[in-house]
Write a protein that holds these residues in place. Structure first.
Motif, mmCIF file in Angstrom:
data_model
loop_
_atom_site.group_PDB
_atom_site.id
_atom_site.type_symbol
_atom_site.label_atom_id
_atom_site.label_comp_id
_atom_site.label_asym_id
_atom_site.label_seq_id
_atom_site.Cartn_x
_atom_site.Cartn_y
_atom_site.Cartn_z
ATOM 1 N N VAL A 96 13.275 59.016 -34.399
ATOM 2 C CA VAL A 96 13.105 57.950 -33.417
ATOM 3 C C VAL A 96 13.708 56.655 -33.967
ATOM 4 O O VAL A 96 14.408 55.920 -33.268
ATOM 5 N N GLN A 97 13.471 56.401 -35.252
ATOM 6 C CA GLN A 97 14.048 55.200 -35.864
ATOM 7 C C GLN A 97 15.565 55.266 -35.877
ATOM 8 O O GLN A 97 16.246 54.302 -35.547
ATOM 9 N N GLU A 98 16.098 56.453 -36.269
ATOM 10 C CA GLU A 98 17.549 56.594 -36.339
ATOM 11 C C GLU A 98 18.174 56.471 -34.957
ATOM 12 O O GLU A 98 19.269 55.946 -34.804
ATOM 13 N N ARG A 100 17.066 54.624 -32.487
ATOM 14 C CA ARG A 100 17.123 53.190 -32.183
ATOM 15 C C ARG A 100 18.274 52.524 -32.934
ATOM 16 O O ARG A 100 18.981 51.681 -32.386
ATOM 17 N N ASN A 101 18.446 52.923 -34.200
ATOM 18 C CA ASN A 101 19.536 52.334 -34.974
ATOM 19 C C ASN A 101 20.883 52.657 -34.360
ATOM 20 O O ASN A 101 21.759 51.798 -34.272
ATOM 21 N N GLN A 104 20.988 50.584 -30.947
ATOM 22 C CA GLN A 104 20.913 49.124 -31.015
ATOM 23 C C GLN A 104 21.766 48.525 -32.116
ATOM 24 O O GLN A 104 22.235 47.401 -31.990
ATOM 25 N N ARG A 105 21.964 49.266 -33.202
ATOM 26 C CA ARG A 105 22.750 48.701 -34.301
ATOM 27 C C ARG A 105 24.199 49.169 -34.221
ATOM 28 O O ARG A 105 25.114 48.381 -34.341
ATOM 29 N N PRO B 24 17.218 41.399 -34.737
ATOM 30 C CA PRO B 24 17.726 42.242 -33.663
ATOM 31 C C PRO B 24 16.724 43.373 -33.362
ATOM 32 O O PRO B 24 15.841 43.654 -34.182
ATOM 33 N N ASP B 25 16.871 43.994 -32.201
ATOM 34 C CA ASP B 25 15.899 44.996 -31.759
ATOM 35 C C ASP B 25 15.611 46.068 -32.812
ATOM 36 O O ASP B 25 14.465 46.379 -33.099
ATOM 37 N N TRP B 26 16.694 46.652 -33.349
ATOM 38 C CA TRP B 26 16.485 47.772 -34.263
ATOM 39 C C TRP B 26 15.715 47.333 -35.509
ATOM 40 O O TRP B 26 14.852 48.052 -36.005
ATOM 41 N N PHE B 29 12.009 46.846 -34.818
ATOM 42 C CA PHE B 29 11.314 48.136 -34.773
ATOM 43 C C PHE B 29 11.116 48.680 -36.183
ATOM 44 O O PHE B 29 10.033 49.157 -36.543
ATOM 45 N N LEU B 30 12.180 48.577 -36.978
ATOM 46 C CA LEU B 30 12.100 49.059 -38.356
ATOM 47 C C LEU B 30 10.996 48.320 -39.112
ATOM 48 O O LEU B 30 10.197 48.936 -39.832
ATOM 49 N N MET B 33 7.489 49.439 -37.946
ATOM 50 C CA MET B 33 7.122 50.726 -38.549
ATOM 51 C C MET B 33 6.796 50.548 -40.020
ATOM 52 O O MET B 33 5.826 51.119 -40.534
ATOM 53 N N LEU B 228 6.245 54.704 -32.044
ATOM 54 C CA LEU B 228 7.169 55.836 -31.927
ATOM 55 C C LEU B 228 7.084 56.504 -30.567
ATOM 56 O O LEU B 228 8.064 57.027 -30.052
ATOM 57 N N SER B 271 17.300 53.761 -44.054
ATOM 58 C CA SER B 271 18.070 53.678 -42.824
ATOM 59 C C SER B 271 19.564 53.532 -43.104
ATOM 60 O O SER B 271 20.386 54.218 -42.501
ATOM 61 N N ASN B 274 21.123 56.585 -44.833
ATOM 62 C CA ASN B 274 21.274 57.650 -43.843
ATOM 63 C C ASN B 274 22.551 57.457 -43.047
ATOM 64 O O ASN B 274 23.235 58.406 -42.682
#
Lengths: 438, 312
Positions: A96-98, A100-101, A104-105, B24-26, B29-30, B33, B228, B271, B274
């Motif tokens: 879910v995080q990835e 969004r990344n 959005q990123r 920023p949005d991401w 959220f990060l 979490m 989530l 993040s 990855n």
């Protein structure tokens, strides 16, 4: 106290991270985020071959002119395809995080991914929240669209019900006598659901067949000595398994060593992908599915899709030195579907790069041809695909040194998939109402 | 001392809350979490001060997440305050049941026993196909006292909510750490026998720390689940618990804010590795962890402590 100082460092850090900002794709480039397993158990079986196939297709499309019509246009509607690949390993939380990344990123134009059913359940609500066009290319659980409905999420492959219904139909159409059967499936949602689907279909087609035993070894167990003993003792006429990857390889090698395949018919719902690894160690006479007309079944089919199938098959063999199994086929059908949707949307909006809304409108109810057959977004209000399926029997060709699939039966998509508006489990329980088999 | 603490807490809240505007949005959220996970880790830090580490904090993270999800799905409750409260209560009860049992164990026995409990929950949830088995189940976006935002306002509200909880929990834990009980915990780490001879009950202290950890874990799990939108048994899996332990070790037991900084750093490193090393991100993460352990054996908090010349 040090709070302000650490807080300040924190703010600076997050700001810095924010500034390492996204690079949105230009108008002549279509950027897709691809999520598939690059590590873990599912990498060898699904993730890596799927992306090998996907990368190959993207390269062929970017080059242009290497595929037969209607896929002869360069890229997606003339736009170059750019890809960001992310590993699917790590669980739904991380995905879910990835996701969004990516949206959005990285500001991708579409996301294509997900082998794991857990990820396929977790991601769609987020995709809708972010209004991000998303294609689920592989995962099996019917729950995605049976328990929810999403505007921006599409699954370009049939869900898993088809796999086991086809297997049961294959037994019936080959007049195979099944007085009793047993199952060996991995102890997690995939294995549990597959066994429920198979027994559900068998109850309809073989109402008198007795279930001898249902074994659920741990996922990734690798050792099946006890289970094989139990199967030999129970002596069922047929053993069903939806195992995959190392678990399937381990089971097959251990079962053949003890002669289980000679005493019971083995039926594998999704077993084609271990052929490249096992080669002649895969015994003859196994009933084998590939989650669609994929791999060997697609090559044996011929017909009007032969040119497309052979083009992809030969390119894959030339590039990777092995033949494509189910995973690349499922990735191809997702990318061909995406290409068709992008080009349809561009035909409607005057040739500019489509927005998520335009893409979703174009994808809804779409149908297109892929090496795995004619794909139709027929279920869940045009968001869930159905596709034809095939089951065959393994036969090792010693002269050519390769595995062949014989006695292949092809099933129409509407024969093995439930119709619109009924849940898979109800469809099985009610005896396949609305199934169109000729 | 107390006024300085509140000043610090207010400043921390202001700095963190500013993130809701600038991030920023991401990244928001990060951070949300990471802060939610940081709450769980704060519970472990509380235990670490007494010399024990729970390898099964995923138990409470998971109980919190599942309580919120099941309550939300069964009774249609979506209020984040109510869901957090219910999950915290559930974890308080479970923590009070296991706390007295675990409080007499130390070292590897405590770690393994806590790990075993979380894996029992993982195994049980995996078998329960009624609630999704290993695939888990979804939970709808939360509402805030009847307000149901969507998009960026929803993310902002969630972020501010978790920031507020983090600052409150962090302040309370700091007060607890500096209290008589908290200092006895620290003394236990050095010499348990002597603490007993001085007349304090080490078992009681350990139980308190464990129960606080349970409640924090439940709150963290609830927020993570709501952010989530999905829970699955992985919440209780040992790798999840292991990650919490890692953050706790990265932070060290000396400083409360360090816990949350460590949690955010870990999420950022994961993040980006990855993204930039899709095939070798685990390796990148592993190297980062090793480097931190080698260079900062007492954790990030020791950076602060060293400068202050005061290790509490």
């Amino acid at each position: 106290m040090m709070k302000p100082r650490i807080g300040g460092a924190l703010a600076a850090m997050t700001l810095a991270a924010g500034m390492a900002g996204p690079v949105a794709a230009a108008d002549d480039t279509f950027k897709i985020g691809v999520i598939t397993f690059l590590s873990g158990q599912a990498a060898e079986s699904f993730g890596v071959p799927a992306w090998n196939g996907g990368k190959l297709l993207v390269d062929m499309l970017n080059e242009g002119g290497r595929l037969p019509a209607p896929y002869d246009q360069q890229g997606f509607g003339g736009m170059n395809i750019e890809v960001v690949v992310v590993d699917e390993a790590g669980g739904a939380t991380k995905q879910v995080q990835e996701f969004r990344n990516l949206v959005q990123r990285e500001e991708v134009d579409a996301v294509v991914g997900y082998v794991s059913s857990g990820d396929c359940l977790a991601v769609p609500p987020v995709a809708d929240e972010l209004k991000a066009f998303t294609i689920l290319y592989d995962c099996g659980t019917p729950r995605v669209f049976e328990d929810g409905s999403y505007d921006y999420v599409f699954r370009t492959a049939a869900h898993a019900t088809m796999d086991n219904v086809s297997l049961a139909r294959y037994l019936k159409s080959r007049n195979f006598d099944v007085p009793s059967f047993a199952g060996l499936n991995q102890d997690y949602a995939w294995g549990q659901d597959s066994w429920a689907d198979f027994t559900g279909a068998m109850t309809q087609l073989y109402p008198d067949a007795e279930v001898k035993t249902a074994l659920f070894p741990k996922f990734g167990a690798g050792q099946y000595g006890t289970e094989i003993s139990a199967l030999l003792r129970e002596n069922p006429a047929l053993v069903h398994s939806s195992n995959w990857g190392g678990d399937l390889q381990g089971f097959l090698i251990q079962a053949t060593a003890r002669g289980l395949h000679e005493r019971a018919q083995l039926a594998l719902a999704a077993g084609d992908h271990v052929i490249p690894q096992l080669q002649d160690k895969m015994p003859d006479g196994i009933f084998l599915g590939a989650r669609g007309v994929n791999g060997l079944a697609a090559q044996a089919r011929g017909g009007e899709l032969k040119e497309l199938t052979d083009t992809m098959w030969e390119a894959y063999e030339a590039e990777y030195g092995t033949f494509p199994v189910q995973a690349p086929f499922r990735m191809w059908q997702a990318l061909f579907g995406l290409k068709t949707a992008v080009e349809k949307a561009m035909a409607e909006n005057g040739g500019t790069k489509p927005t998520s809304e335009e893409l979703a409108a174009a994808m809804k109810g779409l149908s297109w041809d892929a090496p795995s057959g004619h794909i139709e977004m027929a279920l869940a209000d045009g968001h869930q695909a159905i596709q034809p399926n095939a089951i065959g029997t393994t036969k090792w060709n010693a002269d050519a040194g390769k595995m062949e699939l014989v006695d292949v039966e092809y099933y129409d998509a509407r024969c093995v998939n439930p119709p619109e508006g009924i849940k898979s489990q109800d469809w099985l329980a009610q005896g396949f109402p609305g199934a169109q088999c000729d | 001392m107390r006024s300085k603490l509140f000043l610090g807490a207010t400043a921390a809240f202001a700095v963190l809350a500013a993130g809701s505007v600038i991030l920023p949005d991401w990244a928001m959220f990060l951070c949300a979490m990471a802060l939610a996970k940081g709450l769980v880790c704060l519970g472990i830090v509380g235990m670490m001060r007494g010399g024990v580490v729970s390898f099964g904090q995923g138990l409470y993270y998971c109980i919190g997440a599942y309580t919120a999800t099941l309550v939300a799905n069964s009774f249609g409750v979506s209020d984040i305050f109510l869901l957090t409260l219910l999950s915290a209560l559930a974890c308080l009860l479970v923590g009070m049941a296991f706390g007295p049992l675990l409080s007499s164990y130390r070292g590897i026995f405590f770690a393994m026993l806590s790990l075993a409990l979380s894996m029992v929950l993982y195994g049980s949830l995996s078998k329960m196909s009624v609630i999704g088995g290993t695939d888990g189940l979804n939970i709808a976006a939360p509402t805030f006292l009847g307000w149901a935002p969507e998009g960026r306002p929803l993310q902002t509200a969630l972020y501010i909510y978790v920031v507020a909880i983090v600052v409150i929990a962090g302040t309370l834990m700091r007060i607890y750490f500096d209290s008589e009980q908290g200092l006895i915990t620290l003394a236990t780490r050095d010499n348990e026998l002597r603490v007993e001879y001085l007349g304090a009950s080490v078992r009681n202290i350990m139980t308190y720390n464990y129960v606080f950890g349970a409640v924090l874990g439940g709150i963290g799990g609830t927020i993570a689940a709501l952010a989530l939108g999905h829970v699955d048994p992985e919440f209780a899996f040992w790798t999840t618990s292991g990650e919490f332990v890692f953050v706790a070790i990265l932070a060290g037991y000396l400083s409360v804010p360090a816990v949350f900084v460590a949690a955010i750093i870990l999420e950022l490193v994961r993040s980006f590795s990855n993204l930039y090393f899709p095939n070798t991100w685990q390796l990148a993460l592993g190297i980062f962890l090793l480097v931190v352990i080698v260079l900062l054996p007492n954790g990030l908090g020791s950076l602060v402590g060293r400068r202050k010349g005061n290790a509490a």
